[in-house]
Design an enzyme around this catalytic site. Structure first.
Site, mmCIF file in Angstrom:
data_model
loop_
_atom_site.group_PDB
_atom_site.id
_atom_site.type_symbol
_atom_site.label_atom_id
_atom_site.label_comp_id
_atom_site.label_asym_id
_atom_site.label_seq_id
_atom_site.Cartn_x
_atom_site.Cartn_y
_atom_site.Cartn_z
ATOM 1 C CG ASP A 123 98.905 61.204 33.045
ATOM 2 O OD1 ASP A 123 99.894 60.820 33.596
ATOM 3 O OD2 ASP A 123 99.111 61.179 31.909
ATOM 4 C CB CYS A 160 135.863 57.497 22.285
ATOM 5 S SG CYS A 160 135.388 55.636 22.967
ATOM 6 C CB CYS A 173 134.052 56.696 26.427
ATOM 7 S SG CYS A 173 132.927 57.117 25.346
ATOM 8 C CE LYS A 208 99.358 53.011 34.595
ATOM 9 N NZ LYS A 208 100.742 52.935 34.217
ATOM 10 C CB CYS A 227 132.184 52.259 25.174
ATOM 11 S SG CYS A 227 133.410 53.240 24.965
ATOM 12 C CE1 TYR A 251 96.465 59.755 45.512
ATOM 13 C CE2 TYR A 251 95.880 60.982 43.438
ATOM 14 C CZ TYR A 251 96.945 60.296 44.151
ATOM 15 O OH TYR A 251 98.184 60.560 44.067
ATOM 16 C CD GLU A 298 90.950 56.027 44.292
ATOM 17 O OE1 GLU A 298 91.033 57.067 44.552
ATOM 18 O OE2 GLU A 298 90.649 55.017 45.342
ATOM 19 C CE LYS A 319 98.345 54.916 38.197
ATOM 20 N NZ LYS A 319 99.136 56.201 37.700
ATOM 21 C CB CYS A 345 132.502 53.430 21.606
ATOM 22 S SG CYS A 345 131.673 54.825 22.244
HETATM 23 S S1 IVH Z 1 96.352 55.839 45.547
HETATM 24 C C1 IVH Z 1 100.052 53.916 46.493
HETATM 25 N N1 IVH Z 1 94.914 56.924 43.735
HETATM 26 O O1 IVH Z 1 99.435 57.134 40.585
HETATM 27 C C2 IVH Z 1 100.133 55.257 45.772
HETATM 28 N N2 IVH Z 1 97.131 57.359 43.182
HETATM 29 O O2 IVH Z 1 101.480 54.999 40.286
HETATM 30 C C3 IVH Z 1 98.917 55.468 45.122
HETATM 31 N N3 IVH Z 1 97.524 58.487 41.322
HETATM 32 O O3 IVH Z 1 102.290 58.387 42.671
HETATM 33 C C4 IVH Z 1 98.216 56.259 46.013
HETATM 34 N N4 IVH Z 1 95.335 58.738 40.462
HETATM 35 O O4 IVH Z 1 100.435 59.872 41.772
HETATM 36 C C5 IVH Z 1 96.039 56.958 43.927
HETATM 37 N N5 IVH Z 1 93.165 57.820 42.353
HETATM 38 C C6 IVH Z 1 94.488 57.620 42.681
HETATM 39 C C7 IVH Z 1 95.416 58.158 41.759
HETATM 40 C C8 IVH Z 1 96.973 57.697 42.029
HETATM 41 C C9 IVH Z 1 96.583 59.035 40.247
HETATM 42 C C10 IVH Z 1 99.088 58.507 40.920
HETATM 43 C C11 IVH Z 1 99.763 58.765 42.204
HETATM 44 C C12 IVH Z 1 100.894 57.909 42.427
HETATM 45 C C13 IVH Z 1 100.901 57.152 40.984
HETATM 46 C C14 IVH Z 1 101.227 55.617 41.504
#
Ligand code: IVH
Length: 723
Positions: A128, A431, A482, A334, A477, A248, A124, A126, A428
């Site tokens: 952002d 300071c 400081c 990633k 330092c 998700y 699925e 990911k 440093c």
């Molecule tokens: S599953 C185990 N599914 O990624 C936690 N997370 O790096 C993951 N995220 O905090 C939950 N898309 O905010 C999952 N399709 C997806 C996601 C997802 C984005 C984010 C989520 C999590 C972070 C972890």
């Protein structure tokens, strides 16, 4: 336009406003709408149309311009029922195959272990954005919270109600797809839905255009705007941002067999669940999915930073469990970070709260992965030498899925000969204090797990203030006075105490005005101290004082983290807190020269995850009288440290357990949880004080130590029987 029409219009506007306000109130506050959305929409449309004709009746505080859900003073804290975890990253195919190999070994004999193809993986997108947790009771949305530290988040229910794609009510309807075609969906008494709050890229662009028109600086990226919006105390502001929500994951009593079924269920309930997803039979298919999405990623309406790949079978997920902060059954693939070139204008030194000197490259501002970057940490002198980086060089910078940019390469061919080499200052830069070299990020106690590559792959390092790097030598330092160090420490302290009103600028101002000399002074500030300062005044003084007073009660874990002991970040502080239970117990045996100090050291040493460098740092800290005075001062100034919950009853009271090897039916975390819940302790190494060693498959060196010392050894079956 005749007058009679105008009066009629005014009356109609009044009526519409009253009715719209009532419906909003029913909808948002009482959770009981008595009309359909269409009716509501139609009334709102009519009101808008009349207002277009008679703009003189426009009023910013009218109900159509405001939302129900009153602005809050602050967000409540909420404890998550299930910890909100993070994901481990993989960056290429090889790492994905390594992950597979590693997890196959951890499950009991099964087709998955043998690598038999089936519906084994789920892919699925990911997103952002920001993770949130939504709680539904009997289908009604009752609470929404941020991730926070994974254990405790903030209650942002009112804000989340402003997101159109978060259903406020779940209704049972005939299901589609694998959830059971035609059958009615089950709505559990309690359902937790996890997902991501996002802003569409196109909305973000519009927002930045309007910022530009207003002469305001643009926002950095969609994620920041979404985060900033959710932190607003006035839900109306959230509404204006047109955020979205994608679900998700979920927790409920319903027994699904696969993660893919959970997605279908959520989709059937009316949640936004991204349709770009796939059940895959092997990693080859997973990789195909990853490659296919990469091609359309730039055009995808939302920001994404990879693909989440999980083991689809929920039983296998349970067996694989969690290590550190991340599950073993799921990884984030990633996409390669985006790169750009820029010129290094200068290298500055940043002095951190622990005194560490970090060189910082200052660039010509450049756009990378959607945000403008003007500086990046160079970590240490080694890094500068490795890159052969000079001031004036043209460099390649990279921004990975996370937000921290880095310099990855120097374009030597671009040199003119005018570039200048950089040297670390001998003292440093703030300071003039003495500089000493020390280890920057100590390794934790080596995990006694037969997982290859676990260190790199497993739980991320406890960051402290050092940014989660592998261990290296850095310059520090060592001047205790400081000012840069003290300033960073104050910033760290208020951040951990969550005194948001005191930002870095205000702290500096209070210091310059002589109102505070250290963090403990914050708690003696009065309204009368602050109000007379230029640009403050009664109201802001009141807010600051109120927040400080609200935050005086603090958990032991947070208090220890706030102390800023070198190498003691959030996780280590939590380990210490759960071990000792109270500050008094921790301080009781601390003094260096007291006969008790050896006992104290041995006790701290026994705590799982605390290695020799952290131990030394704790010893240094707690044997320094100034630090003890500081702790006393905090208490005298009103800070109340709440004891950590330590189980007082249970059959494992006063027993120390050590875990080694891999357990087939439960994760290490689960085993640890069980022991703790029965009042026992889990320690990192075997000693004569160990009650039991629990040995799974492929035990490590702890097994031999236990045999030597004659410690009772339990295999998995014995252990399960015992608990
Ligand atoms: S599953 C185990 N599914 O990624 C936690 N997370 O790096 C993951 N995220 O905090 C939950 N898309 O905010 C999952 N399709 C997806 C996601 C997802 C984005 C984010 C989520 C999590 C972070 C972890």
């Amino acid at each position: 336009m005749n007058k009679a029409d105008k009066i009629k219009a005014e009356d109609r506007i009044k009526k519409l406003r009253i009715e719209i306000a009532r419906l909003r109130n029913l909808y948002h506050i009482k959770n009981a709408p008595d009309i359909t959305d269409e009716v509501y929409d139609s009334l709102t449309r009519e009101l808008k149309d009349i207002l277009k004709k008679y703009p003189e009746f426009n009023n910013i505080s009218s109900p159509e311009n405001r939302v129900a859900g009153k602005p809050l003073d602050k967000f409540k804290k909420v404890k998550h029922e299930h910890r909100m975890l993070s994901l481990n990253d993989v960056f290429n195919e090889e790492e994905l195959y390594d992950w597979e190999k590693r997890i196959q070994k951890l499950v009991p004999p099964s087709p998955f272990r043998r690598g038999v193809e089936g519906e084994v993986y789920f892919c699925e997108i990911k997103f952002d954005g920001l993770a949130v947790s939504l709680i539904y009771e009997n289908g009604i949305f009752v609470r929404g919270a941020t991730r926070g530290d994974g254990f405790v988040g903030e209650d942002i229910t009112e804000n989340l109600k402003m997101i159109e794609s978060i259903p406020l009510y779940l209704t049972s309807s005939p299901a589609k797809g694998r959830v059971g075609e035609g059958s009615y969906l089950e709505i559990p008494a309690r359902l937790e839905v996890r997902g991501e709050v996002l802003m569409q890229k196109s909305i973000f662009e519009k927002l930045n255009k309007s910022q530009e028109k207003k002469g305001l600086p643009p926002y950095a990226n969609t994620r920041n705007v979404a985060a900033g919006s959710l932190r607003q105390l006035d839900p109306q502001l959230v509404k204006e941002r047109h955020l979205d929500f994608f679900a998700y994951d979920m927790y409920s009593q319903i027994n699904f067999k696969e993660h893919s079924a959970e997605h279908e269920y959520l989709r059937n309930l009316g949640f936004n669940v991204e349709k770009t997803e796939a059940v895959c039979h092997n990693l080859k298919e997973v990789i195909n999915f990853i490659k296919k999405f990469e091609k359309i990623r730039a055009k995808f309406p939302f920001g994404t930073d990879g693909i989440v790949v999980s083991v689809n079978d929920l039983k296998l997920q349970e067996i694989l469990g969690v290590v550190g902060k991340a599950p073993r059954y799921m990884v984030a693939y990633k996409y390669p970070a985006e790169k750009a070139t820029t010129i290094v204008k200068d290298i500055k030194i940043n002095v951190g709260r622990t005194g560490v000197l970090t060189p910082l490259a200052i660039f010509e501002p450049t756009l990378v992965a959607g945000s403008t970057v003007s500086k990046a940490t160079l970590h240490n002198m080694d890094q500068i030498e490795r890159l052969d980086l000079r001031i004036g060089d043209t460099v390649v910078i990279e921004k990975a899925g996370d937000v921290i940019p880095k310099v990855v390469e120097v374009l030597v061919k671009m040199r003119t000969g005018k570039e200048k080499k950089f040297k670390m200052p001998p003292t440093c830069p703030t300071c003039g204090g003495k500089i000493e070299k020390k280890i920057k990020n100590p390794p934790k106690t080596p995990p006694d797990l037969p997982l290859s590559g676990e260190e790199k792959f497993g739980s991320p390092p406890d960051k402290g203030d050092l940014g989660g790097l592998s261990s290296s030598v850095a310059s520090f330092c060592i001047n205790k006075k400081c000012p840069a160090k003290n300033e960073r420490y104050l910033e760290h302290f208020v951040k951990v105490f969550e005194i948001y009103e005191l930002g870095p600028k205000i702290l500096r101002r209070f210091k310059d005005e002589g109102l505070i000399t250290d963090a403990a002074d914050i708690f003696t500030l009065t309204k009368e101290d602050i109000a007379p300062l230029e640009r403050f005044g009664e109201k802001s003084a009141e807010n600051i004082i109120k927040e400080i007073s609200d935050k005086k009660h603090v958990s032991l874990a947070r208090f220890l983290w706030a102390l800023g002991v070198l190498h003691v970040g959030e996780e280590t502080a939590r380990d210490l807190a759960t071990h000792f239970g109270s500050l008094d117990k921790l301080l009781d045996k601390r003094y260096n020269k007291s006969p008790k100090s050896d006992l104290w050291l041995a006790e701290v040493d026994s705590i799982e995850n605390i290695g020799p460098t952290v131990l030394k740092s704790l010893q240094d800290f707690f044997s320094d009288k100034n630090n003890i005075f500081f702790i006393e001062k905090l208490k005298n100034n009103g800070v109340i440290v709440k004891n950590a919950e330590v189980q007082k009853k249970g059959k494992f009271i006063n027993m120390n357990f050590v875990l080694t090897g891999t357990l087939a039916t439960m994760s290490r975390e689960k085993a640890k949880e069980k022991i703790l819940s029965l009042g026992g302790r889990v320690v990192g190494s075997v000693s004569k004080n160990t009650s039991y060693l629990v040995a799974g498959d492929d035990p490590g060196s702890k097994f031999n130590s236990a045999v030597k010392l004659g410690i009772k050894i339990l295999n998995e079956e014995d252990f399960i029987r015992l608990v």
